[in-house]
Design an enzyme around this catalytic site. Structure first.
Site, PDB file in Angstrom:
ATOM      1  CE  LYS A   1      -5.892   1.325   6.687  1.00  0.00           C
ATOM      2  NZ  LYS A   1      -5.302   0.164   5.983  1.00  0.00           N
TER       3      LYS A   1
ATOM      4  NE  ARG B   1       0.393   2.481   8.913  1.00  0.00           N
ATOM      5  CZ  ARG B   1      -0.436   3.161   8.165  1.00  0.00           C
ATOM      6  NH1 ARG B   1      -1.036   4.220   8.656  1.00  0.00           N
ATOM      7  NH2 ARG B   1      -0.686   2.792   6.933  1.00  0.00           N
TER       8      ARG B   1
ATOM      9  NE  ARG C   1       1.887   0.246   1.974  1.00  0.00           N
ATOM     10  CZ  ARG C   1       1.421   0.360   0.721  1.00  0.00           C
ATOM     11  NH1 ARG C   1       2.271   0.429  -0.298  1.00  0.00           N
ATOM     12  NH2 ARG C   1       0.157   0.428   0.490  1.00  0.00           N
TER      13      ARG C   1
HETATM   14  P1  AP5 Z   1      -8.206   1.248   0.040  1.00  0.00           P
HETATM   15  O1  AP5 Z   1      -9.522   1.804   0.488  1.00  0.00           O
HETATM   16  O2  AP5 Z   1      -7.262   2.121  -0.692  1.00  0.00           O
HETATM   17  O3  AP5 Z   1      -7.445   0.517   1.250  1.00  0.00           O
HETATM   18  P2  AP5 Z   1      -6.744   1.106   2.531  1.00  0.00           P
HETATM   19  O4  AP5 Z   1      -7.098   0.169   3.644  1.00  0.00           O
HETATM   20  O5  AP5 Z   1      -7.060   2.552   2.693  1.00  0.00           O
HETATM   21  O6  AP5 Z   1      -5.233   0.821   2.206  1.00  0.00           O
HETATM   22  P3  AP5 Z   1      -3.990   1.775   2.108  1.00  0.00           P
HETATM   23  O7  AP5 Z   1      -3.069   1.132   1.141  1.00  0.00           O
HETATM   24  O8  AP5 Z   1      -4.387   3.184   1.896  1.00  0.00           O
HETATM   25  O9  AP5 Z   1      -3.417   1.607   3.526  1.00  0.00           O
HETATM   26  P4  AP5 Z   1      -1.903   1.875   3.844  1.00  0.00           P
HETATM   27  O10 AP5 Z   1      -1.869   1.626   5.299  1.00  0.00           O
HETATM   28  O11 AP5 Z   1      -0.945   1.136   3.038  1.00  0.00           O
HETATM   29  O12 AP5 Z   1      -1.679   3.339   3.391  1.00  0.00           O
HETATM   30  P5  AP5 Z   1      -1.782   4.703   4.138  1.00  0.00           P
HETATM   31  O13 AP5 Z   1      -2.201   5.672   3.142  1.00  0.00           O
HETATM   32  O14 AP5 Z   1      -2.546   4.609   5.404  1.00  0.00           O
HETATM   33  O15 AP5 Z   1      -8.577  -0.038  -0.823  1.00  0.00           O
HETATM   34  C1  AP5 Z   1      -7.550  -0.726  -1.502  1.00  0.00           C
HETATM   35  C2  AP5 Z   1      -8.055  -1.133  -2.891  1.00  0.00           C
HETATM   36  O16 AP5 Z   1      -9.079  -2.102  -2.762  1.00  0.00           O
HETATM   37  C3  AP5 Z   1      -8.659   0.012  -3.681  1.00  0.00           C
HETATM   38  O17 AP5 Z   1      -8.243  -0.078  -5.005  1.00  0.00           O
HETATM   39  C4  AP5 Z   1     -10.178  -0.207  -3.563  1.00  0.00           C
HETATM   40  O18 AP5 Z   1     -10.873   0.234  -4.702  1.00  0.00           O
HETATM   41  C5  AP5 Z   1     -10.273  -1.707  -3.429  1.00  0.00           C
HETATM   42  N1  AP5 Z   1     -11.390  -2.096  -2.567  1.00  0.00           N
HETATM   43  C6  AP5 Z   1     -11.861  -1.461  -1.469  1.00  0.00           C
HETATM   44  N2  AP5 Z   1     -12.910  -2.115  -0.932  1.00  0.00           N
HETATM   45  C7  AP5 Z   1     -13.105  -3.218  -1.711  1.00  0.00           C
HETATM   46  C8  AP5 Z   1     -14.033  -4.316  -1.666  1.00  0.00           C
HETATM   47  N3  AP5 Z   1     -14.988  -4.429  -0.718  1.00  0.00           N
HETATM   48  N4  AP5 Z   1     -13.918  -5.280  -2.627  1.00  0.00           N
HETATM   49  C9  AP5 Z   1     -12.957  -5.194  -3.601  1.00  0.00           C
HETATM   50  N5  AP5 Z   1     -12.063  -4.180  -3.695  1.00  0.00           N
HETATM   51  C10 AP5 Z   1     -12.132  -3.209  -2.766  1.00  0.00           C
HETATM   52  O19 AP5 Z   1      -0.233   4.939   4.530  1.00  0.00           O
HETATM   53  C11 AP5 Z   1       0.785   5.062   3.560  1.00  0.00           C
HETATM   54  C12 AP5 Z   1       2.150   5.219   4.220  1.00  0.00           C
HETATM   55  O20 AP5 Z   1       2.164   6.412   5.053  1.00  0.00           O
HETATM   56  C13 AP5 Z   1       2.558   4.116   5.180  1.00  0.00           C
HETATM   57  O21 AP5 Z   1       3.150   3.055   4.479  1.00  0.00           O
HETATM   58  C14 AP5 Z   1       3.532   4.879   6.113  1.00  0.00           C
HETATM   59  O22 AP5 Z   1       4.787   5.005   5.514  1.00  0.00           O
HETATM   60  C15 AP5 Z   1       2.940   6.256   6.229  1.00  0.00           C
HETATM   61  N6  AP5 Z   1       2.060   6.433   7.405  1.00  0.00           N
HETATM   62  C16 AP5 Z   1       0.707   6.722   7.357  1.00  0.00           C
HETATM   63  N7  AP5 Z   1       0.188   6.815   8.597  1.00  0.00           N
HETATM   64  C17 AP5 Z   1       1.222   6.564   9.463  1.00  0.00           C
HETATM   65  C18 AP5 Z   1       1.312   6.492  10.902  1.00  0.00           C
HETATM   66  N8  AP5 Z   1       0.231   6.676  11.686  1.00  0.00           N
HETATM   67  N9  AP5 Z   1       2.518   6.215  11.451  1.00  0.00           N
HETATM   68  C19 AP5 Z   1       3.596   6.034  10.679  1.00  0.00           C
HETATM   69  N10 AP5 Z   1       3.596   6.084   9.325  1.00  0.00           N
HETATM   70  C20 AP5 Z   1       2.415   6.340   8.705  1.00  0.00           C
END
Ligand code: AP5
Ligand code: MG
Length: 193
Positions: free
Chosen positions: A16, A92, A144
């Protein structure tokens, strides 16, 4: 000016954040990543950052009312009202989705599309371990992912019910995935008027 209003969905590690950077670059809307906002608050050492930091390290979700408050404040800023928004990590839960609909309605606006980036579990696990972010411990990753299935999957039904859902295959190079997303977003924008 298109002022695209879009949500990007998908399992943790589905790409994402990676694809969001390209979308905002191409369509000129503002990237709002709730995860990035919470991590920034933690860096700054605010009270929100401290509380959210503990929750994130466990892999749990920050309470809906807190998240809705933070996002509501951000959506009301003039850059988003004028240029549109790409929401990454929000909503979410279906409660957050209902709140988002109300927040946009206050601006006489509505979502154009919600794209679900589809990537198999084995692949996202590997991507997260390779990335090694602060909250990417094996325990937090598993927590998660299981929360995602429970709480966030109903969101997919919510978007489907609202006629907003598009599923995009998230496996392939970053360029390939972006090209697929662009196709569905452009179709939605063309159908808007
Ligand atoms: P990346 O782009 O980092 O993936 P992502 O989908 O953004 O995954 P996240 O881990 O950021 O999502 P998340 O939901 O766990 O975390 P968030 O920050 O939202 O890509 C992942 C990896 O893959 C990278 O290394 C990239 O280089 C690689 N990659 C990308 N594309 C690729 C491809 N095509 N091929 C190969 N490799 C590739 O949330 C974190 C925490 O915040 C949550 O756990 C929660 O506690 C809290 N939180 C956030 N929002 C809320 C909400 N709305 N409500 C409640 N709690 C919340
Ligand atoms: Mg991310």
């Amino acid at each position: 000016m298109v002022a695209l209003r879009m949500v990007i969905l998908g399992r943790q590690g589905s790409g994402k954040g990676t694809q969001s950077a390209r979308i905002v670059d191409h369509y000129g809307c503002v990237h709002v990543s709730t995860g990035d906002m919470l991590r920034a608050a933690r860096e700054e050492g605010t009270e929100l950052g401290r509380t959210a930091g503990e929750i994130m390290d466990r892999g749990d979700l920050v309470p809906d009312d807190v998240m809705i408050g933070i996002v509501g404040e951000r959506l009301a800023k003039p850059d988003i009202v004028e240029n549109g928004v790409l929401l990454d990590g929000f909503p979410r839960t279906t409660e957050q989705a209902d709140a988002l609909e109300d927040l946009l309605e206050e601006q006489d606006a509505r979502l154009d599309v919600a794209v679900n980036l589809d990537v198999p579990l084995a692949e996202v696990r590997q991507r997260m371990l390779d990335r090694g972010r602060e909250d990417d411990t094996p325990e937090a990753i598993e927590r998660r992912l299981s929360l995602y299935e429970q709480q966030t999957e109903p969101l997919i039904d919510w978007f489907e019910g609202h006629g907003l859902l598009e599923v995009v295959d998230g496996v392939g190079t970053e360029d390939e995935v972006f090209a697929r997303m662009q196709l569905v977003v452009d179709d939605r924008l063309a159908a808007r008027y």
